[in-house]
Design a protein around this motif. Structure first.
Motif, mmCIF file in Angstrom:
data_model
loop_
_atom_site.group_PDB
_atom_site.id
_atom_site.type_symbol
_atom_site.label_atom_id
_atom_site.label_comp_id
_atom_site.label_asym_id
_atom_site.label_seq_id
_atom_site.Cartn_x
_atom_site.Cartn_y
_atom_site.Cartn_z
ATOM 1 N N GLU A 77 96.421 14.458 -12.945
ATOM 2 C CA GLU A 77 95.303 13.775 -13.585
ATOM 3 C C GLU A 77 95.769 12.568 -14.384
ATOM 4 O O GLU A 77 95.088 11.539 -14.429
ATOM 5 C CB GLU A 77 94.567 14.754 -14.511
ATOM 6 N N ARG A 78 96.946 12.708 -14.999
ATOM 7 C CA ARG A 78 97.461 11.573 -15.757
ATOM 8 C C ARG A 78 97.783 10.402 -14.831
ATOM 9 O O ARG A 78 97.502 9.239 -15.150
ATOM 10 C CB ARG A 78 98.707 12.004 -16.517
ATOM 11 N N GLY A 79 98.387 10.718 -13.642
ATOM 12 C CA GLY A 79 98.661 9.656 -12.675
ATOM 13 C C GLY A 79 97.381 9.014 -12.168
ATOM 14 O O GLY A 79 97.298 7.796 -12.015
ATOM 15 N N ARG A 80 96.361 9.858 -11.921
ATOM 16 C CA ARG A 80 95.076 9.293 -11.485
ATOM 17 C C ARG A 80 94.466 8.422 -12.582
ATOM 18 O O ARG A 80 93.867 7.375 -12.299
ATOM 19 C CB ARG A 80 94.113 10.426 -11.133
ATOM 20 N N GLY A 81 94.617 8.871 -13.819
ATOM 21 C CA GLY A 81 94.109 8.051 -14.914
ATOM 22 C C GLY A 81 94.823 6.706 -15.009
ATOM 23 O O GLY A 81 94.194 5.672 -15.244
ATOM 24 N N ARG A 82 96.141 6.721 -14.791
ATOM 25 C CA ARG A 82 96.864 5.450 -14.800
ATOM 26 C C ARG A 82 96.412 4.555 -13.655
ATOM 27 O O ARG A 82 96.271 3.335 -13.826
ATOM 28 C CB ARG A 82 98.375 5.711 -14.703
ATOM 29 N N ASP A 83 96.203 5.164 -12.474
ATOM 30 C CA ASP A 83 95.722 4.358 -11.340
ATOM 31 C C ASP A 83 94.342 3.768 -11.639
ATOM 32 O O ASP A 83 94.072 2.598 -11.331
ATOM 33 C CB ASP A 83 95.657 5.222 -10.072
ATOM 34 N N ARG A 84 93.467 4.583 -12.247
ATOM 35 C CA ARG A 84 92.138 4.057 -12.580
ATOM 36 C C ARG A 84 92.227 2.947 -13.607
ATOM 37 O O ARG A 84 91.520 1.935 -13.503
ATOM 38 C CB ARG A 84 91.249 5.192 -13.095
ATOM 39 N N ASP A 85 93.123 3.125 -14.590
ATOM 40 C CA ASP A 85 93.289 2.053 -15.584
ATOM 41 C C ASP A 85 93.832 0.785 -14.935
ATOM 42 O O ASP A 85 93.406 -0.329 -15.259
ATOM 43 C CB ASP A 85 94.242 2.518 -16.694
ATOM 44 N N ARG A 86 94.775 0.945 -13.989
ATOM 45 C CA ARG A 86 95.339 -0.214 -13.319
ATOM 46 C C ARG A 86 94.268 -0.927 -12.492
ATOM 47 O O ARG A 86 94.156 -2.164 -12.508
ATOM 48 C CB ARG A 86 96.499 0.219 -12.424
ATOM 49 N N ASP A 87 93.469 -0.132 -11.759
ATOM 50 C CA ASP A 87 92.378 -0.751 -10.982
ATOM 51 C C ASP A 87 91.361 -1.427 -11.887
ATOM 52 O O ASP A 87 90.851 -2.508 -11.577
ATOM 53 C CB ASP A 87 91.680 0.317 -10.131
ATOM 54 N N ARG A 88 91.077 -0.796 -13.036
ATOM 55 C CA ARG A 88 90.120 -1.393 -13.958
ATOM 56 C C ARG A 88 90.650 -2.716 -14.520
ATOM 57 O O ARG A 88 89.915 -3.710 -14.614
ATOM 58 C CB ARG A 88 89.829 -0.425 -15.094
ATOM 59 N N ASP A 89 91.955 -2.737 -14.845
ATOM 60 C CA ASP A 89 92.544 -3.984 -15.345
ATOM 61 C C ASP A 89 92.543 -5.069 -14.265
ATOM 62 O O ASP A 89 92.277 -6.250 -14.543
ATOM 63 C CB ASP A 89 93.977 -3.726 -15.814
ATOM 64 N N ARG A 90 92.817 -4.671 -13.020
ATOM 65 C CA ARG A 90 92.819 -5.644 -11.937
ATOM 66 C C ARG A 90 91.415 -6.211 -11.719
ATOM 67 O O ARG A 90 91.244 -7.428 -11.541
ATOM 68 C CB ARG A 90 93.324 -4.986 -10.643
ATOM 69 N N ASP A 91 90.413 -5.318 -11.746
ATOM 70 C CA ASP A 91 89.041 -5.822 -11.603
ATOM 71 C C ASP A 91 88.643 -6.727 -12.767
ATOM 72 O O ASP A 91 87.959 -7.745 -12.583
ATOM 73 C CB ASP A 91 88.068 -4.632 -11.522
ATOM 74 N N ARG A 92 89.101 -6.367 -13.978
ATOM 75 C CA ARG A 92 88.772 -7.194 -15.131
ATOM 76 C C ARG A 92 89.413 -8.572 -15.008
ATOM 77 O O ARG A 92 88.789 -9.606 -15.302
ATOM 78 C CB ARG A 92 89.239 -6.511 -16.412
ATOM 79 N N ASP A 93 90.699 -8.618 -14.546
ATOM 80 C CA ASP A 93 91.359 -9.911 -14.366
ATOM 81 C C ASP A 93 90.668 -10.734 -13.278
ATOM 82 O O ASP A 93 90.510 -11.954 -13.408
ATOM 83 C CB ASP A 93 92.828 -9.689 -13.989
ATOM 84 N N ARG A 94 90.242 -10.058 -12.211
ATOM 85 C CA ARG A 94 89.558 -10.771 -11.136
ATOM 86 C C ARG A 94 88.229 -11.346 -11.628
ATOM 87 O O ARG A 94 87.891 -12.498 -11.313
ATOM 88 C CB ARG A 94 89.314 -9.814 -9.962
ATOM 89 N N GLU A 95 87.488 -10.551 -12.406
ATOM 90 C CA GLU A 95 86.237 -11.063 -12.959
ATOM 91 C C GLU A 95 86.483 -12.230 -13.913
ATOM 92 O O GLU A 95 85.735 -13.210 -13.932
ATOM 93 C CB GLU A 95 85.504 -9.937 -13.699
ATOM 94 N N ARG A 96 87.555 -12.138 -14.716
ATOM 95 C CA ARG A 96 87.853 -13.219 -15.648
ATOM 96 C C ARG A 96 88.202 -14.506 -14.890
ATOM 97 O O ARG A 96 87.754 -15.609 -15.247
ATOM 98 C CB ARG A 96 89.011 -12.800 -16.549
ATOM 99 N N ASP A 97 89.031 -14.369 -13.810
ATOM 100 C CA ASP A 97 89.359 -15.553 -13.014
ATOM 101 C C ASP A 97 88.122 -16.142 -12.347
ATOM 102 O O ASP A 97 87.955 -17.373 -12.286
ATOM 103 C CB ASP A 97 90.401 -15.184 -11.948
ATOM 104 N N ARG A 98 87.237 -15.267 -11.854
ATOM 105 C CA ARG A 98 86.018 -15.750 -11.206
ATOM 106 C C ARG A 98 85.137 -16.497 -12.209
ATOM 107 O O ARG A 98 84.578 -17.554 -11.901
ATOM 108 C CB ARG A 98 85.256 -14.572 -10.595
#
Length: 392
Positions: free
Chosen positions: A254-275
């Motif tokens: 679950e901790r690894g899944r949480g890290r993956d979700r946080d990483r995906d969330r950060d990537r989506d946030r960076d993509r939205e910021r660039d857009r």
């Protein structure tokens, strides 16, 4: 406000006491009619009267998973957090069995491991019947000792996840608990003493070995009992190790899944910021282009207006000059056969062909080219006076 925990209540296991009940079940209890009508304003003293009215126990039932009154009272005890002495009196009450079960259930949720074993194990000797409401709404028969065994051995009871407690043999090895003695052991010892007192002396030696054997004092039975006890302990220890290992593995997963979700969330946030950044940049560029086009259009309109005003002023000055010298040109325009000229000696801007056609037309209209010289002279005089020519 009616669902808030008592401000004087202490946290249980590092959290609000009401959080020991799952959120879904907690919300269903808050919406239940029994909670709103019967549990409102209850205190530790008035809670006893409601507990004495209980006629069954259980968690939730029916298609909507309605909570039972037993579960509502448990939630109320978690909310007001009565003193430990009151809960112990609930457990020691022998007149009302549901009051005893209510106190035992609350102590299992909030008590320490030593208190749970110390106050709940004596209830193994209570064999009274209880009514239990099943999830389908039907009732089943159970006993007090079965409910106590469920509280001490299972992880779930009445749709509530029970907190984990240590194994009894762990507490015994630490010296926190004494060895558990059966309530029937004293009765067995008294009966054996009575039999020994009434038996002849010669039979005591013959039956001593049998009594010791059946009581488990034979060396062979002692070794077998110790081996079984050790096997149970090792099995419980292995179960605990496997449980802890599985729990750690699930936690890491679950901790690894949480890290993956946080990483995906950060990537989506960076993509939205660039857009958003590119969108703002495009809007700024579009605004600059639009301002440039507006500025060019305003410049063109200004230049066009200047040219129009200049040409209008020229035509106005020309009209003024024509008006000032109009009478003279009218008197001398038709007397000369030469093309009409302005007062300043310059030709008009009209082409020569149009001017010649116009002069010919005027000559024909004023009658000066009449074949009769007298009529032509009269028409010429009338034209100088501004009158119409003679029609003959």
């Amino acid at each position: 406000m009616a669902n808030r925990t008592d401000p004087a209540a202490k946290s249980i296991r590092g959290t609000n006491p009401q959080n020991l009940v799952e959120k879904i079940l907690r919300s269903k209890i808050y919406q239940n009619t029994y909670w709103k009508e019967q549990c409102f304003g209850l205190t530790a003293e008035t809670l006893v009267d409601k507990a004495m009215e209980l006629d069954h126990l259980g968690g939730t039932y029916g298609g909507n998973r309605k909570p039972t009154p037993f579960m509502c009272l448990v939630m109320k005890m978690l909310q007001i957090q009565p003193e430990k002495e009151i809960v112990i009196e609930f457990i020691k009450n022998e007149d009302y069995k549901y009051v005893r079960v209510l106190g035992a259930f609350y102590l299992r949720l909030t008590g320490t491991d030593v208190d749970v074993y110390r106050y709940l194990e004596p209830l193994y000797n209570d064999y009274r019947k209880l009514r239990r409401k099943l999830p389908d709404g039907q009732f089943s028969l159970t006993h007090v000792d079965e409910v106590i065994d469920e509280l001490l051995t299972n992880d779930y009871s009445c749709d509530i996840a029970l907190p984990r407690i240590k194994r009894r043999w762990n507490l015994e090895s630490l010296g926190s608990l004494e060895l558990r003695r059966s309530a029937l052991e004293e009765d067995f010892e008294e009966e054996e003493e009575k039999e020994d007192n009434y038996q002849p002396a010669d039979e005591l030696d013959d039956r001593a070995y049998e009594k010791d054997y059946y009581r488990g004092r034979s060396p062979t039975r002692e070794r077998e009992r110790d081996r079984r006890r050790d096997g149970h302990r090792h099995r419980d220890r292995d179960y605990d190790k496997d449980y802890d290992r599985d729990y750690d593995r699930d936690y890491e997963r679950e901790r690894g899944r949480g890290r993956d979700r946080d990483r995906d969330r950060d990537r989506d946030r960076d993509r939205e910021r660039d857009r958003d950044r590119y969108r703002l940049r495009d809007e700024k560029d579009y605004g600059r282009e639009r301002e440039g086009r507006e500025r060019d259009r305003r410049d063109r309109d200004r230049d066009r207006g200047r040219r129009r005003s200049r040409s209008r002023s020229r035509s106005r000055s020309r009209d003024r000059k024509d008006y000032d010298g109009g009478d003279y040109r009218k008197r001398h325009a038709r007397s000369s056969a030469s093309p009409r000229r302005h007062g300043d000696g310059h030709e008009d801007d009209e082409p020569k062909k149009k001017k010649e056609k116009k002069e010919k037309k005027e000559k024909k209209d004023d009658g000066t080219d009449h074949p009769d010289p007298e009529i032509a002279e009269a028409n010429r005089l009338r034209a100088s006076l501004g009158l119409k020519p003679l029609k003959v």
